[in-house]
Design an enzyme around this catalytic site. Structure first.
Site, PDB file in Angstrom:
ATOM      1  N   LEU A 117       5.422  28.945  -9.948  1.00 48.05           N
ATOM      2  CA  LEU A 117       5.941  29.349 -11.260  1.00 48.05           C
ATOM      3  C   LEU A 117       4.821  29.679 -12.246  1.00 48.05           C
ATOM      4  O   LEU A 117       5.061  30.333 -13.258  1.00 48.05           O
ATOM      5  CB  LEU A 117       6.841  28.245 -11.835  1.00 48.05           C
ATOM      6  CG  LEU A 117       8.196  28.085 -11.128  1.00 48.05           C
ATOM      7  CD1 LEU A 117       8.919  26.841 -11.635  1.00 48.05           C
ATOM      8  CD2 LEU A 117       9.081  29.326 -11.320  1.00 48.05           C
TER       9      LEU A 117
ATOM     10  N   GLU B  33       0.837  -1.205   0.000  1.00 50.48           N
ATOM     11  CA  GLU B  33       0.000   0.000   0.000  1.00 50.48           C
ATOM     12  C   GLU B  33       0.873   1.258   0.000  1.00 50.48           C
ATOM     13  O   GLU B  33       0.601   2.221  -0.709  1.00 50.48           O
ATOM     14  CB  GLU B  33      -0.922   0.007   1.217  1.00 50.48           C
ATOM     15  CG  GLU B  33      -1.784   1.264   1.306  1.00 50.48           C
ATOM     16  CD  GLU B  33      -2.756   1.253   2.470  1.00 50.48           C
ATOM     17  OE1 GLU B  33      -3.352   2.307   2.746  1.00 50.48           O
ATOM     18  OE2 GLU B  33      -2.932   0.185   3.103  1.00 50.48           O
TER      19      GLU B  33
END
Length: 368
Positions: A328, A233
């Site tokens: 950005l 998992e």
């Protein structure tokens, strides 16, 4: 071949509907059945149980295709790589033949119910009980934050068959919900991100299930079963993280090449170049480590410590990369129409589920 097919199928069949899925806060049931018909469910299950006879490598490819196409909220990775393996590894021959073929077609959608309102990463603290009554168990308790919770009709429930024995009193019970009297679903939880995935509260009020629905040969094996499966998992979470990291970088590099400020493309500014160089380097190192972990897992050598490292390092990096990439984009990064905004929302839970990153550090520390 599978990588290419999964990517193209998700792009054609799921991505065009994803905005609608986000708004309705779950994927259509028909999408699950279509995924089954396309061979994207239970790829690692043996062919005699309806699967494709693959390995975890195939599940990793499918999970990463979800990330690459921005369809991360479609809960097939949990169904494939977490729920189905419990049945394969711990189920009886009868259980495997009864449930796995239906999971492979999407007729049955899987979930695992661990977390409770008062017990998250502390699995020994669960209160849900399964009391034996003749040839049935009577299940009582509640679970929360359950992925695929609204759709699931096969749920592995972590419960106490002997509340006096702590971890040794835990057993895993499989509830087939379609005709389960006393079972009810709570609300589809209103989450920060991963809106497309139905995540629910579940309630079990004197739900009677046959004794044959317990996983394992005797009571009290549940905690060991959980500990056996949790490394996969956590590796799956690392696969999800690295795929989003790489997608975030790709869409951001495209954006800064096109977007202009002060008379030149944003990519031409040294700050942009240096920031992306740093992120690209960290992503490359993470990719190498994730691939190493997959290789170790396929050889049966992925231990709890290394899986915990993979989960915490990549999910922390995922949140960092997505945040820097959003920056950005400037103001446009905060607009939901841009993929980076959804990634920003969806990434955050990766540091919480599968065991919080603080728990991962605790597990790593025990190995020192």
């Amino acid at each position: 071949m599978l990588e290419d097919m999964a990517y193209r199928w998700l792009e054609a069949e799921v991505a065009p509907h994803y905005e609608r899925y986000e708004k309705q806060e779950m994927v259509d049931r028909s999408a699950w059945e279509a995924a089954g018909a396309a061979g994207l469910l239970c790829a690692s299950m043996p062919e005699e149980y309806g699967g494709a006879g693959g390995t975890y490598a195939h599940e990793a490819v499918i999970a990463e295709a979800l990330g690459r196409t921005g369809t991360d909220g479609f809960g097939i990775a949990l169904h494939n790589a977490i729920v189905a393996p419990y049945i394969l590894h711990f189920g009886s021959e009868e259980q495997k033949r009864k449930w796995l073929p239906k999971m492979a077609t999407g007729e049955m959608i899987g979930a695992i119910a661990m977390t409770e309102p008062g017990a998250g990463s502390d699995l020994q603290g669960i209160k849900t009980t399964a009391r034996k009554d003749g040839n049935h168990y009577v299940l009582n308790g509640s679970k929360t934050f359950i992925t695929n919770g609204q759709h699931a009709n096969l749920i592995i429930v972590v419960s106490k068959t002997d509340p006096t024995k702590g971890a040794k009193g835990v057993s895993l019970m499989v509830v087939e919900t379609d005709d389960a009297e006393g079972f009810r679903r709570g609300r589809n939880l209103d989450k920060v991100g991963l809106k497309t995935n139905d995540t629910s509260e579940l309630f079990f009020d004197d739900v009677r299930i046959p004794t044959a629905n317990m996983l394992g040969t005797e009571e009290g094996q549940g905690f060991v079963q959980l500990m056996t499966e949790l490394p996969q998992e956590r590796l799956l979470i690392a696969n999800q993280a690295i795929s989003m990291i790489e997608r975030a970088l790709a869409v951001t590099i495209d954006y800064v090449k096109e977007r202009r400020a002060f008379g030149k493309a944003i990519i031409e500014f040294q700050n942009t170049q240096f920031k992306l160089a740093e992120l690209k380097s960290e992503a490359a190192m993470a990719r190498v480590f994730v691939n190493h972990c997959i290789g170790e897992h396929l050889k049966g050598r992925l231990d709890t410590t290394t899986a915990s490292m993979a989960k915490y390092l990549t999910s922390d990096l995922q949140c960092k990369v997505v945040d820097e990439c959003l920056q950005l984009h400037g103001g446009y990064g905060y607009m939901n129409e841009y993929p980076i905004a959804r990634m920003f929302r969806d990434a955050r839970v990766q540091r919480i589920y599968g065991g919080t990153n603080e728990i991962m550090k605790l597990l790593i520390a025990r190995s020192l």
